[in-house]
Design a protein around this motif. Structure first.
Motif, PDB file in Angstrom:
ATOM      1  N   GLU A  76      57.364   0.960 -50.568  1.00 58.49           N
ATOM      2  CA  GLU A  76      57.265   1.003 -48.969  1.00 58.49           C
ATOM      3  C   GLU A  76      58.661   0.877 -48.609  1.00 58.49           C
ATOM      4  OE1 GLU A  76      55.623  -1.983 -45.832  1.00 58.49           O
ATOM      5  OE2 GLU A  76      55.125  -2.411 -47.906  1.00 58.49           O
ATOM      6  N   ARG A  77      59.626   0.123 -49.214  1.00 60.58           N
ATOM      7  CA  ARG A  77      61.074   0.100 -48.462  1.00 60.58           C
ATOM      8  C   ARG A  77      61.844   1.298 -48.509  1.00 60.58           C
ATOM      9  NH1 ARG A  77      59.311  -4.175 -47.120  1.00 60.58           N
ATOM     10  NH2 ARG A  77      60.119  -6.230 -47.348  1.00 60.58           N
ATOM     11  N   PHE A  78      61.735   2.051 -49.441  1.00 57.76           N
ATOM     12  CA  PHE A  78      62.345   3.609 -49.497  1.00 57.76           C
ATOM     13  C   PHE A  78      61.655   4.326 -49.051  1.00 57.76           C
ATOM     14  CE2 PHE A  78      64.778   1.710 -53.463  1.00 57.76           C
ATOM     15  CZ  PHE A  78      65.841   2.341 -52.974  1.00 57.76           C
ATOM     16  N   SER A  79      60.350   4.290 -48.697  1.00 56.94           N
ATOM     17  CA  SER A  79      59.408   5.295 -47.817  1.00 56.94           C
ATOM     18  C   SER A  79      59.879   5.017 -46.202  1.00 56.94           C
ATOM     19  CB  SER A  79      58.006   4.873 -48.039  1.00 56.94           C
ATOM     20  OG  SER A  79      57.724   5.276 -49.384  1.00 56.94           O
ATOM     21  N   LYS A  80      60.103   3.980 -45.936  1.00 56.19           N
ATOM     22  CA  LYS A  80      60.473   3.511 -44.700  1.00 56.19           C
ATOM     23  C   LYS A  80      61.831   4.006 -44.445  1.00 56.19           C
ATOM     24  CE  LYS A  80      60.465  -0.534 -41.266  1.00 56.19           C
ATOM     25  NZ  LYS A  80      60.556  -1.717 -40.903  1.00 56.19           N
ATOM     26  N   LEU A  81      63.058   4.139 -45.281  1.00 52.36           N
ATOM     27  CA  LEU A  81      64.272   4.455 -45.014  1.00 52.36           C
ATOM     28  C   LEU A  81      64.161   5.927 -45.102  1.00 52.36           C
ATOM     29  CD1 LEU A  81      66.463   2.243 -47.748  1.00 52.36           C
ATOM     30  CD2 LEU A  81      66.025   2.010 -45.238  1.00 52.36           C
ATOM     31  N   LEU A  82      63.384   6.682 -45.929  1.00 51.84           N
ATOM     32  CA  LEU A  82      63.293   7.981 -46.064  1.00 51.84           C
ATOM     33  C   LEU A  82      62.713   8.627 -44.474  1.00 51.84           C
ATOM     34  CD1 LEU A  82      61.734   8.893 -49.469  1.00 51.84           C
ATOM     35  CD2 LEU A  82      63.942   9.782 -48.569  1.00 51.84           C
ATOM     36  N   LEU A  83      61.780   7.855 -43.890  1.00 49.54           N
ATOM     37  CA  LEU A  83      61.295   8.247 -42.521  1.00 49.54           C
ATOM     38  C   LEU A  83      62.154   7.977 -41.363  1.00 49.54           C
ATOM     39  CD1 LEU A  83      57.390   7.665 -43.386  1.00 49.54           C
ATOM     40  CD2 LEU A  83      58.710   9.876 -43.454  1.00 49.54           C
ATOM     41  N   GLY A  84      63.041   7.314 -41.624  1.00 46.58           N
ATOM     42  CA  GLY A  84      63.967   6.516 -40.663  1.00 46.58           C
ATOM     43  C   GLY A  84      63.347   5.479 -39.872  1.00 46.58           C
ATOM     44  N   GLU A  85      62.453   4.737 -40.446  1.00 48.80           N
ATOM     45  CA  GLU A  85      61.735   3.615 -39.667  1.00 48.80           C
ATOM     46  C   GLU A  85      60.524   3.944 -38.760  1.00 48.80           C
ATOM     47  OE1 GLU A  85      64.635   1.349 -37.775  1.00 48.80           O
ATOM     48  OE2 GLU A  85      65.662   0.496 -39.386  1.00 48.80           O
ATOM     49  N   ASP A  86      60.336   5.176 -38.986  1.00 49.39           N
ATOM     50  CA  ASP A  86      59.282   5.784 -38.313  1.00 49.39           C
ATOM     51  C   ASP A  86      58.050   6.080 -39.105  1.00 49.39           C
ATOM     52  OD1 ASP A  86      57.462   6.853 -36.378  1.00 49.39           O
ATOM     53  OD2 ASP A  86      58.625   8.773 -36.091  1.00 49.39           O
ATOM     54  N   MET A  87      57.090   5.191 -39.443  1.00 50.57           N
ATOM     55  CA  MET A  87      55.989   5.284 -40.329  1.00 50.57           C
ATOM     56  C   MET A  87      55.216   6.211 -39.909  1.00 50.57           C
ATOM     57  SD  MET A  87      57.532   3.501 -42.913  1.00 50.57           S
ATOM     58  CE  MET A  87      56.027   3.581 -43.969  1.00 50.57           C
ATOM     59  N   SER A  88      55.045   6.355 -38.703  1.00 52.22           N
ATOM     60  CA  SER A  88      53.804   7.396 -38.269  1.00 52.22           C
ATOM     61  C   SER A  88      54.120   8.877 -38.461  1.00 52.22           C
ATOM     62  CB  SER A  88      53.810   7.266 -36.463  1.00 52.22           C
ATOM     63  OG  SER A  88      55.089   8.029 -35.838  1.00 52.22           O
ATOM     64  N   GLY A  89      55.574   9.265 -39.119  1.00 49.34           N
ATOM     65  CA  GLY A  89      55.866  10.515 -39.195  1.00 49.34           C
ATOM     66  C   GLY A  89      55.974  11.471 -38.144  1.00 49.34           C
ATOM     67  N   GLY A  90      56.075  10.821 -36.813  1.00 46.66           N
ATOM     68  CA  GLY A  90      56.272  11.708 -35.700  1.00 46.66           C
ATOM     69  C   GLY A  90      57.773  12.415 -35.630  1.00 46.66           C
ATOM     70  N   GLY A  91      58.705  11.970 -36.318  1.00 43.05           N
ATOM     71  CA  GLY A  91      60.160  12.612 -36.256  1.00 43.05           C
ATOM     72  C   GLY A  91      60.722  11.856 -35.306  1.00 43.05           C
ATOM     73  N   LYS A  92      60.571  10.446 -35.041  1.00 37.38           N
ATOM     74  CA  LYS A  92      61.279   9.556 -34.151  1.00 37.38           C
ATOM     75  C   LYS A  92      62.055   8.779 -34.604  1.00 37.38           C
ATOM     76  CE  LYS A  92      57.843  10.188 -30.592  1.00 37.38           C
ATOM     77  NZ  LYS A  92      56.856   9.639 -29.478  1.00 37.38           N
ATOM     78  N   GLY A  93      62.386   8.957 -36.007  1.00 39.56           N
ATOM     79  CA  GLY A  93      63.139   7.887 -36.640  1.00 39.56           C
ATOM     80  C   GLY A  93      64.662   8.115 -36.432  1.00 39.56           C
ATOM     81  N   VAL A  94      65.207   7.018 -36.838  1.00 39.03           N
ATOM     82  CA  VAL A  94      66.626   6.945 -36.839  1.00 39.03           C
ATOM     83  C   VAL A  94      67.438   7.697 -38.095  1.00 39.03           C
ATOM     84  CG1 VAL A  94      66.614   4.889 -35.520  1.00 39.03           C
ATOM     85  CG2 VAL A  94      66.964   4.731 -37.923  1.00 39.03           C
ATOM     86  N   CYS A  95      68.580   7.704 -38.121  1.00 38.00           N
ATOM     87  CA  CYS A  95      69.236   8.550 -39.092  1.00 38.00           C
ATOM     88  C   CYS A  95      69.342   7.387 -40.162  1.00 38.00           C
ATOM     89  CB  CYS A  95      70.737   9.062 -38.965  1.00 38.00           C
ATOM     90  SG  CYS A  95      71.910   7.663 -38.408  1.00 38.00           S
ATOM     91  N   THR A  96      69.535   8.229 -41.472  1.00 36.19           N
ATOM     92  CA  THR A  96      69.425   7.327 -42.672  1.00 36.19           C
ATOM     93  C   THR A  96      70.553   6.257 -42.539  1.00 36.19           C
ATOM     94  OG1 THR A  96      68.929   9.433 -43.893  1.00 36.19           O
ATOM     95  CG2 THR A  96      69.829   7.533 -45.245  1.00 36.19           C
ATOM     96  N   ALA A  97      71.734   6.425 -42.364  1.00 39.16           N
ATOM     97  CA  ALA A  97      72.706   5.171 -42.105  1.00 39.16           C
ATOM     98  C   ALA A  97      72.112   4.158 -41.237  1.00 39.16           C
ATOM     99  CB  ALA A  97      73.975   5.960 -41.392  1.00 39.16           C
ATOM    100  N   VAL A  98      71.801   4.476 -40.139  1.00 41.40           N
ATOM    101  CA  VAL A  98      71.127   3.320 -39.370  1.00 41.40           C
ATOM    102  C   VAL A  98      70.003   2.483 -39.834  1.00 41.40           C
ATOM    103  CG1 VAL A  98      70.349   2.738 -37.002  1.00 41.40           C
ATOM    104  CG2 VAL A  98      72.133   4.537 -37.265  1.00 41.40           C
ATOM    105  N   ALA A  99      69.168   3.342 -40.599  1.00 38.39           N
ATOM    106  CA  ALA A  99      67.969   2.832 -41.117  1.00 38.39           C
ATOM    107  C   ALA A  99      68.281   1.537 -42.372  1.00 38.39           C
ATOM    108  CB  ALA A  99      67.051   3.933 -41.832  1.00 38.39           C
ATOM    109  N   ILE A 100      69.440   2.099 -42.932  1.00 34.53           N
ATOM    110  CA  ILE A 100      70.009   1.368 -44.145  1.00 34.53           C
ATOM    111  C   ILE A 100      70.702   0.173 -43.440  1.00 34.53           C
ATOM    112  CG2 ILE A 100      71.588   0.952 -46.010  1.00 34.53           C
ATOM    113  CD1 ILE A 100      70.764   3.648 -46.781  1.00 34.53           C
TER     114      ILE A 100
END
Length: 466
Positions: free
Chosen positions: A102-126
């Motif tokens: 779950e943690r890595f899935s959230k990082l891959l999606l940039g904290e946007d678990m809806s998959g809508g493409g509104k997530g942040v970049c990987t650096a900010v997510a980590i």
């Protein structure tokens, strides 16, 4: 992709897409190289090939092989860095594995678990993940006592997962390789990026030292009374045993009345041995705080200044700092930042932070003007070119920098400036994001521990002087 891991139905293409998506997420959680495929391999310009990579600390040897075959494996084993991909093999329960996924899935999606493409970049997510983990583990800790086993395990397990990304942030170097026939050819080899190799083992050592200090308070001579819920008469069953210490320490934390108040034996306070041991631990935590601040400041200075910050700068540095400060900075032959701060008489950290923002903005205004007058060269080059010239902008920028450093030294607990938060928000370098957030949370923990020890020493001194 293994066809057995995805169940494809001939009757429904939507079901096939859903199963494929789940398989991708599971594969990403099991293979760390997928999470960092787009990590930049560029390294800090201030770290040259002549840097001594021995470092002040020696990390532990590798405890397991990396999952799969990584291009960084040879470099990691050669430089004795500790790979962390084995954390997935150290799981104790299926629930723990699902949590990691779950943690890595959230990082891959940039904290946007809806998959809508509104997530942040990987650096900010980590960076956000490390900050949130610290708040979860240490946010409710207000006492000098060992960290609960559950929280300690969570901290180490999830930090291992987040730091495992650094195993794949490498740089290329020229190397030679001997072929079976004895011919030597030049090839490009990989090694950990210089800033990560130097700073990450140091941060891990500081982390372990802070946890060790907390664990050492297993059998302490002091204890705590809950200031938020207990009355003075019901602090302890022996009535007056702690009441005097309780009352005397209240004014120290009156602005944070909900925090627990340390108490010491009412007869003579702490023993001499306990007092010296507490002072030594305070000095150690204070040194750890200084080291974390130094690493954090270095990482922030290496980050690029966002264009959004430069666009909002005032037209002149004088308008930013004000006429009085500007005249003092420009008119003095020998500029003294301490004298200027004494003259300003900054009373609160809120005023200090506001002043730091103004000085930092003015500093970049003067740097921009100096760079423009020298053909838009880098600031380090501008200082060299203007060394023999009487450049007013260069002099003002240097004085503003010294004033900013002096201000931060006077207020060690000062919050991040507007520029610092902008750098963190718009940073895209994963390695810098990990180093910055890791050093920032350790800096906060060390600062809190120094404050908690000071509270105990204050109560002890009040008890002995009554």
């Amino acid at each position: 992709m293994d066809s057995s891991s995805v169940s494809v139905s001939d009757e429904s293409s939507e079901a096939a897409a859903s199963a494929s998506t789940r398989s991708l997420v599971d594969a990403a959680a099991g293979n760390l190289s997928r999470t960092v495929s787009d990590v930049s391999t560029s390294f800090s310009e201030q770290c040259s090939s002549s840097v001594d990579h021995s470092g002040p600390f020696e990390p532990g040897a590798a405890v397991a092989k990396l999952i799969g075959r990584s291009p960084a494996t040879n470099a990691l084993s050669r430089l004795s860095m500790k790979p962390r991909a084995d954390v997935l093999d150290r799981r104790s329960t299926d629930d723990e594995m699902e949590l990691v996924k779950e943690r890595f899935s959230k990082l891959l999606l940039g904290e946007d678990m809806s998959g809508g493409g509104k997530g942040v970049c990987t650096a900010v997510a980590i960076s956000n993940a490390i900050t949130n983990l610290y708040a979860t583990v240490f946010g409710s800790c207000h006492k000098l006592e060992p960290l609960p086993a559950g929280k300690k395990g969570m901290w180490r397990r999830e930090m291992d997962c987040l730091l495992s990304v650094c195993d794949y942030i490498v740089e290329f170097i020229a190397s030679t390789q001997t072929l079976p026939d004895g011919t030597k050819v030049e090839v490009m080899a990989t090694r950990p990026r210089s800033d990560i190799y130097i700073n990450l083992p140091a941060l891990e050592k500081l982390d372990a030292m802070l946890i060790e200090i907390l664990d050492s308070f297993q059998d302490a001579e002091f204890w705590y009374a809950d200031a938020g819920t207990r009355s003075f008469a019901s602090v302890t069953s022996t009535s007056s045993t702690m009441s005097s210490s309780f009352r005397k320490s209240m004014h120290r934390n009156e602005e944070k009345w909900w925090l627990p108040v340390p108490c010491v034996p009412d007869a003579a306070g702490l023993s001499e041995t306990a007092r010296k041991d507490l002072q030594q631990k305070r000095d150690c935590a204070n040194q750890i705080h200084k080291a974390a601040v130094a690493i954090n400041s270095g990482v922030l200075s290496d980050m690029e200044v966002p264009d959004s910050f430069m666009a909002l700068l005032p037209k002149s540095g004088r308008a930013s700092v004000g006429d009085a400060v500007y005249r003092t900075m420009l008119g003095a032959d020998k500029f003294s930042p301490d004298y200027l701060l004494d003259k300003l008489d900054i009373a609160s950290e809120h005023d200090a932070l506001a002043m730091a923002d103004k000085v930092e903005a003015a500093m970049y205004v003067w740097r921009r003007k100096a760079s423009a007058s020298h053909g838009k060269a880098r600031w380090s080059k501008v200082k060299e070119l203007a060394a023999d010239d009487d450049d007013k902008n260069v002099a003002l920028a240097n004085r503003a920098e010294s004033l900013l450093l002096c201000l931060k030294h006077r207020f060690p607990g000062l919050s991040q400036t507007t520029l610092d938060t902008s750098k963190i928000q718009y940073n895209k370098d994963v390695g810098q994001a990990i180093l910055e957030s890791y050093s920032r949370v350790l800096e906060s923990l060390a600062f809190n521990m120094v404050s908690w020890i000071d509270d105990v020493l204050f109560v002890d001194k009040s008890t002995r002087n009554k």
